[in-house]
Design a protein around this motif. Structure first.
Motif, PDB file in Angstrom:
ATOM      1  N   ALA A   1      63.447  69.571  44.700  1.00  0.00           N
ATOM      2  CA  ALA A   1      63.920  70.675  45.539  1.00  0.00           C
ATOM      3  C   ALA A   1      63.605  71.989  44.830  1.00  0.00           C
ATOM      4  N   LEU A   2      63.591  73.066  45.607  1.00  0.00           N
ATOM      5  CA  LEU A   2      63.261  74.385  45.086  1.00  0.00           C
ATOM      6  C   LEU A   2      64.319  75.391  45.505  1.00  0.00           C
ATOM      7  N   MET A   3      64.621  76.331  44.619  1.00  0.00           N
ATOM      8  CA  MET A   3      65.415  77.497  44.972  1.00  0.00           C
ATOM      9  C   MET A   3      64.490  78.705  44.938  1.00  0.00           C
ATOM     10  N   LEU A   4      64.296  79.355  46.104  1.00  0.00           N
ATOM     11  CA  LEU A   4      63.354  80.451  46.228  1.00  0.00           C
ATOM     12  C   LEU A   4      64.013  81.644  46.899  1.00  0.00           C
ATOM     13  N   ARG A   5      63.610  82.836  46.495  1.00  0.00           N
ATOM     14  CA  ARG A   5      64.167  84.028  47.125  1.00  0.00           C
ATOM     15  C   ARG A   5      63.458  84.292  48.452  1.00  0.00           C
ATOM     16  N   TYR A   6      64.254  84.676  49.442  1.00  0.00           N
ATOM     17  CA  TYR A   6      63.685  84.944  50.765  1.00  0.00           C
ATOM     18  C   TYR A   6      64.667  85.809  51.539  1.00  0.00           C
ATOM     19  N   ASN A   7      64.159  86.885  52.115  1.00  0.00           N
ATOM     20  CA  ASN A   7      64.979  87.723  52.982  1.00  0.00           C
ATOM     21  C   ASN A   7      64.060  88.589  53.829  1.00  0.00           C
ATOM     22  N   MET A   8      64.649  89.403  54.690  1.00  0.00           N
ATOM     23  CA  MET A   8      63.884  90.241  55.603  1.00  0.00           C
ATOM     24  C   MET A   8      62.880  91.128  54.889  1.00  0.00           C
ATOM     25  N   ALA A   9      63.221  91.575  53.704  1.00  0.00           N
ATOM     26  CA  ALA A   9      62.366  92.504  52.968  1.00  0.00           C
ATOM     27  C   ALA A   9      61.642  91.837  51.812  1.00  0.00           C
ATOM     28  N   HIS A  10      61.692  90.531  51.749  1.00  0.00           N
ATOM     29  CA  HIS A  10      60.963  89.814  50.706  1.00  0.00           C
ATOM     30  C   HIS A  10      60.523  88.486  51.297  1.00  0.00           C
ATOM     31  N   LYS A  11      59.518  88.561  52.161  1.00  0.00           N
ATOM     32  CA  LYS A  11      59.143  87.378  52.932  1.00  0.00           C
ATOM     33  C   LYS A  11      57.661  87.046  52.868  1.00  0.00           C
ATOM     34  N   ASN A  12      56.791  88.041  52.663  1.00  0.00           N
ATOM     35  CA  ASN A  12      55.355  87.786  52.773  1.00  0.00           C
ATOM     36  C   ASN A  12      54.876  86.708  51.810  1.00  0.00           C
ATOM     37  N   ALA A  13      55.234  86.846  50.527  1.00  0.00           N
ATOM     38  CA  ALA A  13      54.771  85.875  49.533  1.00  0.00           C
ATOM     39  C   ALA A  13      55.353  84.495  49.809  1.00  0.00           C
ATOM     40  N   ALA A  14      56.609  84.457  50.230  1.00  0.00           N
ATOM     41  CA  ALA A  14      57.231  83.167  50.533  1.00  0.00           C
ATOM     42  C   ALA A  14      56.507  82.478  51.683  1.00  0.00           C
ATOM     43  N   GLU A  15      56.245  83.224  52.749  1.00  0.00           N
ATOM     44  CA  GLU A  15      55.634  82.625  53.937  1.00  0.00           C
ATOM     45  C   GLU A  15      54.178  82.266  53.717  1.00  0.00           C
ATOM     46  N   GLU A  16      53.500  82.962  52.813  1.00  0.00           N
ATOM     47  CA  GLU A  16      52.081  82.707  52.581  1.00  0.00           C
ATOM     48  C   GLU A  16      51.820  81.718  51.445  1.00  0.00           C
ATOM     49  N   VAL A  17      52.687  81.710  50.431  1.00  0.00           N
ATOM     50  CA  VAL A  17      52.345  81.012  49.193  1.00  0.00           C
ATOM     51  C   VAL A  17      53.209  79.784  48.931  1.00  0.00           C
ATOM     52  N   SER A  18      54.527  79.961  48.860  1.00  0.00           N
ATOM     53  CA  SER A  18      55.366  78.856  48.390  1.00  0.00           C
ATOM     54  C   SER A  18      55.885  77.953  49.506  1.00  0.00           C
ATOM     55  N   LEU A  19      56.371  78.537  50.587  1.00  0.00           N
ATOM     56  CA  LEU A  19      56.993  77.711  51.626  1.00  0.00           C
ATOM     57  C   LEU A  19      56.019  76.756  52.312  1.00  0.00           C
ATOM     58  N   PRO A  20      54.756  77.152  52.574  1.00  0.00           N
ATOM     59  CA  PRO A  20      53.836  76.171  53.162  1.00  0.00           C
ATOM     60  C   PRO A  20      53.612  74.954  52.268  1.00  0.00           C
ATOM     61  N   VAL A  21      53.578  75.160  50.968  1.00  0.00           N
ATOM     62  CA  VAL A  21      53.385  74.034  50.052  1.00  0.00           C
ATOM     63  C   VAL A  21      54.627  73.151  50.031  1.00  0.00           C
ATOM     64  N   ALA A  22      55.795  73.791  50.002  1.00  0.00           N
ATOM     65  CA  ALA A  22      57.036  73.011  50.032  1.00  0.00           C
ATOM     66  C   ALA A  22      57.117  72.178  51.306  1.00  0.00           C
ATOM     67  N   ARG A  23      56.703  72.758  52.418  1.00  0.00           N
ATOM     68  CA  ARG A  23      56.716  72.019  53.691  1.00  0.00           C
ATOM     69  C   ARG A  23      55.742  70.842  53.640  1.00  0.00           C
ATOM     70  N   GLU A  24      54.555  71.093  53.129  1.00  0.00           N
ATOM     71  CA  GLU A  24      53.533  70.037  53.068  1.00  0.00           C
ATOM     72  C   GLU A  24      53.975  68.876  52.183  1.00  0.00           C
ATOM     73  N   TYR A  25      54.656  69.186  51.089  1.00  0.00           N
ATOM     74  CA  TYR A  25      55.048  68.144  50.146  1.00  0.00           C
ATOM     75  C   TYR A  25      56.467  67.630  50.396  1.00  0.00           C
ATOM     76  N   GLY A  26      57.092  68.096  51.462  1.00  0.00           N
ATOM     77  CA  GLY A  26      58.406  67.584  51.823  1.00  0.00           C
ATOM     78  C   GLY A  26      59.510  67.959  50.854  1.00  0.00           C
ATOM     79  N   LYS A  27      59.392  69.142  50.240  1.00  0.00           N
ATOM     80  CA  LYS A  27      60.402  69.574  49.272  1.00  0.00           C
ATOM     81  C   LYS A  27      61.368  70.552  49.943  1.00  0.00           C
ATOM     82  N   PRO A  28      62.648  70.200  50.045  1.00  0.00           N
ATOM     83  CA  PRO A  28      63.611  71.124  50.652  1.00  0.00           C
ATOM     84  C   PRO A  28      63.788  72.371  49.798  1.00  0.00           C
ATOM     85  N   VAL A  29      64.066  73.478  50.471  1.00  0.00           N
ATOM     86  CA  VAL A  29      64.215  74.766  49.802  1.00  0.00           C
ATOM     87  C   VAL A  29      65.619  75.317  50.029  1.00  0.00           C
TER      88      VAL A  29
END
Length: 229
Positions: free
Chosen positions: A100-128
């Motif tokens: 599992a991963l703990m990642l920062r995400y909010n309205m003003a901090h979303k671009n890197a999460a949506e482009e870089v980390s969250l797609p990989v977590a989704r692909e590998y089935g890792k809850p965030v």
């Protein structure tokens, strides 16, 4: 908590957590605040995506294996990592021992999460587990009339673009009234695309300027995801 990855310090943190909880095992142990400096180049791998050429550095990998030993001993059930870097998040999502991963995400901090980390977590089935969803309560306070409520900040992390893999949102309420309001009004996303778009645009100005230096890795905003496989 701590960032010392040495076995004695890891063992001490485990013992402290077990003593505090009063149990003989933890459901989850978190390797905290992993930084990009703890990664290393994997010279055995070549990929056009430079993030895919990264792996945990020796000290970090040793810490992961040390914590995995606790799982084998029945002292810990699952191993998680937390990070403020979405490059680190992407690398850790691919690691077979990280569950599992703990990642920062909010309205003003979303671009890197949506482009870089969250797609990989989704692909590998890792809850965030998403944290700093209110930007340390700055999102509500920056504009008393037009800003979001706490519940809207939390709901933003459950929009379909990020959930899954986001399954849990952390929030430290400032008082009992805020906690009750958040629990009563948080939603799994928003009822309309217009409402979601309103809050995305609200955060974009903050994200582009980073005037409060909230974003520790602002350069990650410009990274784009390639194939996550």
């Amino acid at each position: 908590g701590g960032t010392d990855r040495s076995p004695p310090q890891l063992d001490q943190r485990l013992e402290d957590a077990l003593e505090y909880s009063g149990g003989d095992y933890l459901d989850m142990f978190v390797l905290e605040y992993i930084c990009p400096e703890e990664l290393a180049l994997d010279v055995t791998t070549w990929d056009n995506d430079p993030i895919k050429r990264l792996k945990p550095g020796p000290a970090l990998e040793d810490a992961i294996q040390h914590a995995t030993m606790w799982i084998n001993q029945g002292r810990v059930r699952h191993l998680c990592v937390s990070t403020h870097s979405h490059v680190v998040g992407a690398v850790m999502a691919r690691h077979p021992d990280i569950e599992a991963l703990m990642l920062r995400y909010n309205m003003a901090h979303k671009n890197a999460a949506e482009e870089v980390s969250l797609p990989v977590a989704r692909e590998y089935g890792k809850p965030v587990i998403a944290f700093t969803t209110t930007r340390w309560n700055g999102l509500q306070e920056l504009s008393s009339s037009a800003g979001p409520t706490t519940a809207e900040c939390l709901s933003f992390a459950f929009t379909p673009i990020v959930s899954p893999p986001v399954e849990i949102v952390l929030h430290s309420a400032r008082d009992e009234d805020e906690l009750k309001d958040a629990l009563d009004n948080v939603k799994m996303g928003f009822e309309s695309e217009e409402e979601e778009d309103l809050w995305r645009r609200y955060g974009e100005g903050l994200e582009s300027t980073n005037d409060d230096f909230f974003d520790e890795y602002p350069e990650e905003r410009f990274l784009k995801a390639s194939s996550v496989s």
